[in-house]
Design a protein around this motif. Structure first.
Motif, PDB file in Angstrom:
ATOM      1  N   ALA A  20      54.202  10.977 -35.544  1.00 23.97           N
ATOM      2  CA  ALA A  20      53.944  10.939 -36.669  1.00 23.97           C
ATOM      3  C   ALA A  20      55.295   9.309 -37.896  1.00 23.97           C
ATOM      4  O   ALA A  20      55.041   9.295 -38.922  1.00 23.97           O
ATOM      5  CB  ALA A  20      55.088  12.461 -37.277  1.00 23.97           C
ATOM      6  N   ALA A  21      55.937   8.683 -36.495  1.00 24.08           N
ATOM      7  CA  ALA A  21      56.221   7.067 -37.450  1.00 24.08           C
ATOM      8  C   ALA A  21      55.155   6.337 -37.897  1.00 24.08           C
ATOM      9  O   ALA A  21      53.809   6.530 -38.210  1.00 24.08           O
ATOM     10  CB  ALA A  21      57.233   6.675 -35.779  1.00 24.08           C
ATOM     11  N   LYS A  22      55.586   5.599 -39.012  1.00 26.67           N
ATOM     12  CA  LYS A  22      55.292   4.973 -40.070  1.00 26.67           C
ATOM     13  C   LYS A  22      55.476   4.101 -39.909  1.00 26.67           C
ATOM     14  O   LYS A  22      56.767   3.325 -39.018  1.00 26.67           O
ATOM     15  CB  LYS A  22      55.119   5.655 -41.320  1.00 26.67           C
ATOM     16  CG  LYS A  22      54.501   6.277 -41.696  1.00 26.67           C
ATOM     17  CD  LYS A  22      53.693   6.709 -43.081  1.00 26.67           C
ATOM     18  CE  LYS A  22      52.843   7.955 -43.278  1.00 26.67           C
ATOM     19  NZ  LYS A  22      54.057   9.261 -43.657  1.00 26.67           N
ATOM     20  N   TYR A  23      55.399   2.321 -39.630  1.00 28.70           N
ATOM     21  CA  TYR A  23      55.802   1.507 -39.517  1.00 28.70           C
ATOM     22  C   TYR A  23      55.469   0.418 -40.594  1.00 28.70           C
ATOM     23  O   TYR A  23      54.174   0.094 -41.235  1.00 28.70           O
ATOM     24  CB  TYR A  23      55.264   1.066 -38.123  1.00 28.70           C
ATOM     25  CG  TYR A  23      55.384   1.508 -36.840  1.00 28.70           C
ATOM     26  CD1 TYR A  23      56.514   1.631 -35.949  1.00 28.70           C
ATOM     27  CD2 TYR A  23      54.538   2.351 -36.639  1.00 28.70           C
ATOM     28  CE1 TYR A  23      56.832   2.659 -35.046  1.00 28.70           C
ATOM     29  CE2 TYR A  23      54.337   3.109 -35.679  1.00 28.70           C
ATOM     30  CZ  TYR A  23      55.805   2.757 -34.559  1.00 28.70           C
ATOM     31  OH  TYR A  23      56.742   4.193 -33.726  1.00 28.70           O
ATOM     32  N   ILE A  33      52.187  -0.777 -45.030  1.00 29.97           N
ATOM     33  CA  ILE A  33      52.794   0.943 -44.159  1.00 29.97           C
ATOM     34  C   ILE A  33      51.415   0.465 -43.005  1.00 29.97           C
ATOM     35  O   ILE A  33      50.665   1.624 -43.718  1.00 29.97           O
ATOM     36  CB  ILE A  33      53.861   1.334 -44.792  1.00 29.97           C
ATOM     37  CG1 ILE A  33      54.287   0.878 -45.501  1.00 29.97           C
ATOM     38  CG2 ILE A  33      54.181   2.928 -44.387  1.00 29.97           C
ATOM     39  CD1 ILE A  33      55.366   0.097 -45.058  1.00 29.97           C
ATOM     40  N   VAL A  34      51.857   1.134 -41.944  1.00 26.55           N
ATOM     41  CA  VAL A  34      50.597   1.734 -41.307  1.00 26.55           C
ATOM     42  C   VAL A  34      50.914   2.731 -40.540  1.00 26.55           C
ATOM     43  O   VAL A  34      52.304   3.313 -39.934  1.00 26.55           O
ATOM     44  CB  VAL A  34      49.974   1.082 -40.177  1.00 26.55           C
ATOM     45  CG1 VAL A  34      49.396  -0.253 -40.401  1.00 26.55           C
ATOM     46  CG2 VAL A  34      50.711   0.132 -38.810  1.00 26.55           C
ATOM     47  N   LYS A  35      50.319   3.718 -39.980  1.00 26.08           N
ATOM     48  CA  LYS A  35      50.460   4.863 -39.614  1.00 26.08           C
ATOM     49  C   LYS A  35      50.212   5.089 -38.188  1.00 26.08           C
ATOM     50  O   LYS A  35      48.546   4.112 -37.763  1.00 26.08           O
ATOM     51  CB  LYS A  35      50.111   6.673 -39.857  1.00 26.08           C
ATOM     52  CG  LYS A  35      48.323   6.643 -40.535  1.00 26.08           C
ATOM     53  CD  LYS A  35      48.345   7.357 -41.169  1.00 26.08           C
ATOM     54  CE  LYS A  35      46.631   7.978 -40.857  1.00 26.08           C
ATOM     55  NZ  LYS A  35      46.472   9.230 -41.415  1.00 26.08           N
ATOM     56  N   LEU A  36      50.580   5.653 -37.192  1.00 27.05           N
ATOM     57  CA  LEU A  36      49.432   5.979 -35.667  1.00 27.05           C
ATOM     58  C   LEU A  36      48.715   6.609 -36.139  1.00 27.05           C
ATOM     59  O   LEU A  36      48.219   7.661 -36.512  1.00 27.05           O
ATOM     60  CB  LEU A  36      50.487   6.661 -34.771  1.00 27.05           C
ATOM     61  CG  LEU A  36      51.683   6.246 -34.259  1.00 27.05           C
ATOM     62  CD1 LEU A  36      52.265   6.609 -33.108  1.00 27.05           C
ATOM     63  CD2 LEU A  36      52.116   4.161 -34.198  1.00 27.05           C
ATOM     64  N   PRO A  37      47.241   6.236 -35.033  1.00 25.10           N
ATOM     65  CA  PRO A  37      46.159   6.505 -35.209  1.00 25.10           C
ATOM     66  C   PRO A  37      45.447   7.797 -34.207  1.00 25.10           C
ATOM     67  O   PRO A  37      46.741   8.415 -33.131  1.00 25.10           O
ATOM     68  CB  PRO A  37      44.702   5.387 -34.075  1.00 25.10           C
ATOM     69  CG  PRO A  37      45.713   4.988 -33.592  1.00 25.10           C
ATOM     70  CD  PRO A  37      47.012   5.164 -33.727  1.00 25.10           C
ATOM     71  N   THR A  38      44.581   8.303 -34.904  1.00 25.13           N
ATOM     72  CA  THR A  38      44.701  10.056 -34.184  1.00 25.13           C
ATOM     73  C   THR A  38      43.507   9.685 -32.695  1.00 25.13           C
ATOM     74  O   THR A  38      43.204   8.041 -32.797  1.00 25.13           O
ATOM     75  CB  THR A  38      44.127  11.328 -34.978  1.00 25.13           C
ATOM     76  OG1 THR A  38      43.002  10.843 -35.827  1.00 25.13           O
ATOM     77  CG2 THR A  38      44.951  11.546 -36.182  1.00 25.13           C
ATOM     78  N   SER A  39      43.627  10.685 -32.011  1.00 26.84           N
ATOM     79  CA  SER A  39      42.270  10.524 -30.913  1.00 26.84           C
ATOM     80  C   SER A  39      40.876  10.403 -31.958  1.00 26.84           C
ATOM     81  O   SER A  39      40.370   9.456 -31.468  1.00 26.84           O
ATOM     82  CB  SER A  39      42.337  11.873 -29.814  1.00 26.84           C
ATOM     83  OG  SER A  39      42.690  12.822 -30.665  1.00 26.84           O
ATOM     84  N   GLY A  40      40.631  11.261 -32.436  1.00 25.71           N
ATOM     85  CA  GLY A  40      39.663  11.189 -33.700  1.00 25.71           C
ATOM     86  C   GLY A  40      39.386   9.101 -33.909  1.00 25.71           C
ATOM     87  O   GLY A  40      38.482   9.232 -33.907  1.00 25.71           O
ATOM     88  N   ILE A  41      40.048   9.311 -34.891  1.00 24.12           N
ATOM     89  CA  ILE A  41      40.069   7.545 -35.935  1.00 24.12           C
ATOM     90  C   ILE A  41      40.022   6.715 -34.374  1.00 24.12           C
ATOM     91  O   ILE A  41      38.780   5.953 -33.848  1.00 24.12           O
ATOM     92  CB  ILE A  41      41.416   7.216 -36.042  1.00 24.12           C
ATOM     93  CG1 ILE A  41      41.212   7.609 -37.435  1.00 24.12           C
ATOM     94  CG2 ILE A  41      41.116   5.559 -35.388  1.00 24.12           C
ATOM     95  CD1 ILE A  41      42.700   7.797 -37.873  1.00 24.12           C
ATOM     96  N   ILE A  42      40.857   6.666 -32.757  1.00 22.56           N
ATOM     97  CA  ILE A  42      39.927   6.070 -31.504  1.00 22.56           C
ATOM     98  C   ILE A  42      38.511   6.165 -30.938  1.00 22.56           C
ATOM     99  O   ILE A  42      38.294   5.441 -30.981  1.00 22.56           O
ATOM    100  CB  ILE A  42      41.242   6.431 -30.742  1.00 22.56           C
ATOM    101  CG1 ILE A  42      42.972   5.632 -30.795  1.00 22.56           C
ATOM    102  CG2 ILE A  42      41.079   5.589 -29.301  1.00 22.56           C
ATOM    103  CD1 ILE A  42      42.912   4.155 -31.718  1.00 22.56           C
ATOM    104  N   ALA A  43      38.381   7.155 -30.816  1.00 22.41           N
ATOM    105  CA  ALA A  43      37.167   8.070 -30.358  1.00 22.41           C
ATOM    106  C   ALA A  43      36.078   6.856 -32.086  1.00 22.41           C
ATOM    107  O   ALA A  43      35.023   7.220 -31.129  1.00 22.41           O
ATOM    108  CB  ALA A  43      37.257   9.474 -30.269  1.00 22.41           C
ATOM    109  N   ASP A  44      36.333   7.106 -32.376  1.00 21.96           N
ATOM    110  CA  ASP A  44      35.247   6.511 -33.509  1.00 21.96           C
ATOM    111  C   ASP A  44      35.405   4.763 -33.200  1.00 21.96           C
ATOM    112  O   ASP A  44      34.122   4.145 -33.514  1.00 21.96           O
ATOM    113  CB  ASP A  44      36.148   7.357 -35.106  1.00 21.96           C
ATOM    114  CG  ASP A  44      35.377   8.306 -35.253  1.00 21.96           C
ATOM    115  OD1 ASP A  44      34.859   9.569 -34.996  1.00 21.96           O
ATOM    116  OD2 ASP A  44      35.872   8.965 -36.651  1.00 21.96           O
TER     117      ASP A  44
END
Length: 122
Positions: A20-23, A33-44
């Motif tokens: 859940a980290a933000k960077y 500020i960004v968050k980590l991608p979900t597997s759905g975002i990566i698949a898309d």
């Protein structure tokens, strides 16, 4: 030695926090500020015809601040397609680097050390 169930249970909060980290990333427009991608975002992202569009999609979906999906921001830049705001704000090479950092933090580019099971026992 392999990680045990007890260790995984003990690390549960730490593991959840990492996901859940933000960077904060320093960019040409200032810190974002960004968050980590979900597997759905990566698949898309992988379904785009070229890597630049995939990178823009990752940035659009993972940027928390500023909200790149903001209609007022897009209108101010004359943007019709929401992904075009990424190209309007960042240079092409910067888009690649920002997406790369996001993917690195999510573990998509890290090397995993492989050991033979016999090495672990010894």
């Amino acid at each position: 030695m392999a990680v045990s169930i007890e260790e995984l249970i003990a690390k549960k909060d730490e593991i959840k926090a990492k996901k859940a980290a933000k960077y904060a990333l320093e960019t040409s427009i200032g810190d974002i500020i960004v968050k980590l991608p979900t597997s759905g975002i990566i698949a898309d992202a992988w379904n785009f015809n070229n890597s630049m569009d995939g990178n823009k999609y990752v940035i659009l979906e993972c940027t928390v601040e500023p909200n790149l999906k903001n209609a007022e921001l897009q209108k101010a830049y004359g943007i019709g397609d929401p992904m075009d705001i990424v190209a309007a704000l960042f240079q092409p090479g910067e888009i690649t680097r920002i997406a790369s950092v996001i993917l690195d933090k999510a573990g998509y580019k890290e090397n995993i050390r492989i050991k033979l099971a016999n090495e672990i026992k010894n």
